[in-house]
Design a protein around this motif. Structure first.
Motif, mmCIF file in Angstrom:
data_model
loop_
_atom_site.group_PDB
_atom_site.id
_atom_site.type_symbol
_atom_site.label_atom_id
_atom_site.label_comp_id
_atom_site.label_asym_id
_atom_site.label_seq_id
_atom_site.Cartn_x
_atom_site.Cartn_y
_atom_site.Cartn_z
ATOM 1 N N GLU A 1 18.772 35.090 -11.620
ATOM 2 C CA GLU A 1 17.626 35.556 -10.840
ATOM 3 C C GLU A 1 17.078 34.494 -9.881
ATOM 4 O O GLU A 1 16.268 34.805 -9.018
ATOM 5 C CB GLU A 1 16.511 36.014 -11.777
ATOM 6 N N SER A 2 17.498 33.246 -10.058
ATOM 7 C CA SER A 2 16.995 32.145 -9.222
ATOM 8 C C SER A 2 18.149 31.292 -8.709
ATOM 9 O O SER A 2 18.259 30.106 -9.037
ATOM 10 C CB SER A 2 16.009 31.296 -10.037
ATOM 11 N N ASN B 1 10.851 30.800 -11.466
ATOM 12 C CA ASN B 1 11.903 31.296 -10.577
ATOM 13 C C ASN B 1 11.918 30.469 -9.295
ATOM 14 O O ASN B 1 11.207 29.470 -9.183
ATOM 15 C CB ASN B 1 11.705 32.787 -10.295
ATOM 16 N N ASP B 2 12.729 30.909 -8.328
ATOM 17 C CA ASP B 2 12.845 30.168 -7.071
ATOM 18 C C ASP B 2 11.480 29.923 -6.427
ATOM 19 O O ASP B 2 11.232 28.861 -5.866
ATOM 20 C CB ASP B 2 13.731 30.941 -6.073
ATOM 21 N N ARG B 3 10.601 30.893 -6.524
ATOM 22 C CA ARG B 3 9.295 30.814 -5.863
ATOM 23 C C ARG B 3 8.307 29.909 -6.613
ATOM 24 O O ARG B 3 7.516 29.208 -6.006
ATOM 25 C CB ARG B 3 8.725 32.228 -5.732
ATOM 26 N N VAL C 1 14.694 28.605 -16.417
ATOM 27 C CA VAL C 1 15.138 29.195 -15.153
ATOM 28 C C VAL C 1 16.342 30.084 -15.436
ATOM 29 O O VAL C 1 17.355 29.609 -15.953
ATOM 30 C CB VAL C 1 15.522 28.110 -14.120
#
Length: 103
Positions: free
Chosen positions: A58-59, A5-7, A54
């Motif tokens: 959510e990202s 995800n983004d993190r 991905v």
């Protein structure tokens, strides 16, 4: 295939080597067709290739950073740099052919 995800995206891209990233959404029909193809590729290449997933819903940050406008989009990274970008569903041989240039 590892879901990121983004993190977790940046830490999951291989510093040295090849990473294939599938930018998709769970509701996208072509994305559903692509998943088994990418799983086959991940199994075939083993440790030589990292395959990441991905979820663009959510990202959104990482999807925006790489200009993802359509699903599925696959980006191949070599040594953390994007080197190939494929928009839409392609045959397995197309992905394998591109990967062979970097593996």
């Amino acid at each position: 295939m590892l879901t990121v995800n983004d993190r977790t995206f940046q830490e999951s891209i291989r510093t040295v080597g090849v990473t294939l990233v599938d930018f998709s959404t769970p509701w996208c029909p072509p994305c559903k067709v692509l998943k088994p193809i990418l799983n086959e590729i991940a199994d075939a290449y083993g440790e030589k290739l990292a395959v990441l997933d991905v979820n663009c819903d959510e990202s959104p940050e990482i999807a925006g950073e790489y200009g993802i406008m359509s699903n599925p989009t696959v980006i191949i990274f070599h040594d953390r740099q994007p080197v190939e970008k494929l928009v839409g569903l392609r045959p397995k041989t197309v992905y394998e052919s591109l990967l062979s240039k970097y593996l």
